[in-house]
Enzyme design. Structure first.
Site, PDB file in Angstrom:
ATOM      1  CG  LEU A   1     -54.167  16.663 -82.614  1.00 25.94           C
ATOM      2  CD1 LEU A   1     -54.996  16.497 -81.341  1.00 25.94           C
ATOM      3  CD2 LEU A   1     -55.056  17.187 -83.751  1.00 25.94           C
TER       4      LEU A   1
ATOM      5  CG  LEU B   1     -53.562  14.429 -96.978  1.00 23.06           C
ATOM      6  CD1 LEU B   1     -54.634  13.489 -96.473  1.00 23.06           C
ATOM      7  CD2 LEU B   1     -54.185  15.665 -97.595  1.00 23.06           C
ATOM      8  CB  ALA B   2     -49.059  13.780 -91.505  1.00 23.35           C
TER       9      ALA B   2
ATOM     10  CD  GLU C   1     -44.139  21.223 -89.266  1.00 27.03           C
ATOM     11  OE1 GLU C   1     -44.556  22.362 -89.550  1.00 27.03           O
ATOM     12  OE2 GLU C   1     -44.329  20.699 -88.156  1.00 27.03           O
TER      13      GLU C   1
ATOM     14  CB  THR D   1     -46.691  20.589-103.073  1.00 27.83           C
ATOM     15  OG1 THR D   1     -46.678  21.927-103.551  1.00 27.83           O
ATOM     16  CG2 THR D   1     -45.244  20.193-102.764  1.00 27.83           C
ATOM     17  CG  ASP D   2     -47.934  23.600-107.495  1.00 27.31           C
ATOM     18  OD1 ASP D   2     -47.517  23.799-106.335  1.00 27.31           O
ATOM     19  OD2 ASP D   2     -48.677  24.410-108.093  1.00 27.31           O
ATOM     20  CD  GLU D   3     -44.587  25.621-102.736  1.00 33.22           C
ATOM     21  OE1 GLU D   3     -43.451  25.695-102.240  1.00 33.22           O
ATOM     22  OE2 GLU D   3     -45.559  26.263-102.311  1.00 33.22           O
TER      23      GLU D   3
ATOM     24  CE1 TYR E   1     -44.663  21.670 -97.813  1.00 30.02           C
ATOM     25  CE2 TYR E   1     -44.629  23.007 -99.820  1.00 30.02           C
ATOM     26  CZ  TYR E   1     -45.239  22.044 -99.021  1.00 30.02           C
ATOM     27  OH  TYR E   1     -46.413  21.459 -99.428  1.00 30.02           O
ATOM     28  CB  SER E   2     -40.468  22.833-102.696  1.00 24.23           C
ATOM     29  OG  SER E   2     -39.385  23.715-102.758  1.00 24.23           O
TER      30      SER E   2
ATOM     31  CE  LYS F   1     -45.504  17.267 -99.539  1.00 22.29           C
ATOM     32  NZ  LYS F   1     -46.375  16.474 -98.622  1.00 22.29           N
TER      33      LYS F   1
ATOM     34  CE1 TYR G   1     -44.310  37.878 -96.739  1.00 22.95           C
ATOM     35  CE2 TYR G   1     -44.347  35.807 -97.930  1.00 22.95           C
ATOM     36  CZ  TYR G   1     -44.437  36.504 -96.745  1.00 22.95           C
ATOM     37  OH  TYR G   1     -44.628  35.823 -95.568  1.00 22.95           O
TER      38      TYR G   1
ATOM     39  NE  ARG H   1     -42.772  32.511 -98.970  1.00 24.16           N
ATOM     40  CZ  ARG H   1     -43.910  31.860 -99.234  1.00 24.16           C
ATOM     41  NH1 ARG H   1     -44.065  31.209-100.374  1.00 24.16           N
ATOM     42  NH2 ARG H   1     -44.897  31.859 -98.370  1.00 24.16           N
TER      43      ARG H   1
ATOM     44  N   GLY I   1     -35.765  33.438-102.032  1.00 26.80           N
ATOM     45  CA  GLY I   1     -35.927  32.335-103.005  1.00 26.80           C
ATOM     46  C   GLY I   1     -37.342  32.193-103.526  1.00 26.80           C
TER      47      GLY I   1
END
Ligand code: NAD
Ligand code: DAU
Length: 350
Positions: free
Chosen positions: A37, A83-84, A86, A132-134, A157-158, A161, A214, A288, A290
């Protein structure tokens, strides 16, 4: 109960739809939703199913390795759907460490707990990692990401992941852990947290605030209705081949500026206002760092092997999404009060 399925991040945007789908469709399963949470997790997303006898919520943090062993020991899950995370790229640019902690260390903690509890007896067990696809980086004007595309992540982030994907595959290759992965494109739909483009713009239109685009707005994303992602996860979890990954996408590319104009048009129509009212709020802002130019998914593997295809067109999905936000203004107000305002000011006003 013939199986216990542990779903992590089930109070978030996509997780809540995955949990609802499993709780509704599989009354014989015990569904355990594990979520810390954070700002992105919200039990309001699950009010309609929280009283079901085969559903349990556990508040826990996947960065706490000992607690993960405890939870796995207590519930002895047969399957994990992870799925947890950021999940927001802009937050990862501001604070990469939180992304390493949850997305990398947290994933490894879950893999270790699964290994320990399954004790190398993997019959009937499965760890499904939702990604993710990123991780594939950015495309130019042409081409699609396939399951064979090399990893080339750009944002913190990517990168986190991609690292978690590699750890999941490493546990399969090294210890034989039964795994599947899904790499999905941009989701949208009910319960979407208004830091992401579509719900942020809906929120801002309703509050007559600028719609921040952006750069030049020509960045391209492939959008998928969240319930179709939940269906894909269900299929891959049950029928995907051990050790394999499946790309999931909407066959639905939009440049950001065109998508926001379509959104403005639909909101104006639904509110009975003159065409062009919402569009006046569009404001081009600093890009943004990058920023990946284009993502586009080749979802033919999941289509051919498992028969999955998106169930709604983008116009239908977007219409359902706007209706949900118009009918759930209290939800929107509650998630945009407090800390959200601080995040918003730092991201858009500083
Ligand atoms: P979200 O940010 O809406 O929800 C994340 C959930 O994880 C929240 O409920 C949060 O409380 C929980 N969480 C965060 N840190 C935690 C921790 N340390 N311990 C336990 N719980 C924690 O994210 P989302 O958009 O629903 O994405 C879910 C997953 O799907 C993520 O793994 C994301 O990378 C992936 N994904 C998202 C998209 C998308 O478009 N949103 C697309 C493809 C893949
Ligand atoms: O591709 C899948 C990914 O999609 C998921 O893995 C991520 O968890 C999810 O957040 C999403 O990432 P994006 O960065 O693509 O989503 P976002 O909604 O933040 O941005 C979509 C596009 O809109 C992107 O090109 C950036 C742009 N954008 C975004 C915001 C928040 C703007 O122009 N203005 C904005 O204010």
């Amino acid at each position: 109960m013939n199986k216990t399925i542990l779903i992590t991040g089930g109070a978030g945007f996509i997780g809540s739809h995955v949990v609802r789908n499993f709780v509704t469709k599989y009354p014989d399963y015990h569904i355990v939703n594990l979520d810390a949470l954070t700002y992105a997790g919200n039990l309001e997303n699950l009010r309609d199913i929280e009283e079901k006898p085969h559903y349990t919520f556990v508040k826990a943090d996947i960065t706490d390795a000992l607690d993960m062993f405890r939870v796995f020991e207590q519930y002895k899950p047969d399957g994990v759907i992870h799925l947890a995370a950021e999940s927001h790229v802009d937050r990862s640019i501001a604070d990469p460490t939180a992304f390493v902690m949850t997305n990398v260390i947290g994933t490894v903690n879950l893999l270790n707990a699964a290994r320990q509890i399954w004790k190398d007896d993997f019959i009937g067990k499965r760890f499904h990692h939702v990604s993710t696809d990123e991780v594939f980086g950015a495309l130019g004007a042409e081409g699609l990401f396939t399951e064979e595309t090399s990893y080339d992540p750009h944002s913190p982030y990517s990168a986190s992941k991609a690292s978690s994907d590699h750890f999941v595959r490493a546990y399969h290759d090294t210890y034989g852990l039964p795994i599947v992965l899904t790499n999905c494109s941009n989701n949208y739909g009910p319960n979407h947290f208004p830091e992401k483009l579509i719900p942020l713009c809906i929120h801002n239109i309703l509050n007559s605030q600028p719609l921040p685009i952006y750069g030049d707005g020509k960045y391209t994303r492939d959008w998928l209705f969240v319930i179709d992602h939940a269906t894909a996860i269900d299929l891959v979890f049950h029928e995907g081949k051990n050790g394999e990954s499946y790309n999931v996408g909407g066959f639905n590319e939009w440049q950001n500026i065109d998508l926001v104009k379509e959104l403005c048009k639909q909101v104006d129509e639904k509110l009975g206002r003159p065409a062009g009212t919402a569009e006046q709020l569009i404001t081009f802002v600093k890009d943004r760092p990058g920023h990946d130019l284009r993502y586009a998914i080749d979802a033919s593997k999941i289509n051919k092997e498992l028969g999955w295809y998106p169930s709604v067109t983008f116009e239908e999905g977007l219409s359902k999404t706007i209706d949900w936000f118009l009918n759930n203004k209290e939800w929107l107000e509650s998630v945009t009060s407090g800390d959200y305002q601080k995040y918003y000011d730092k991201q858009y006003k500083d």
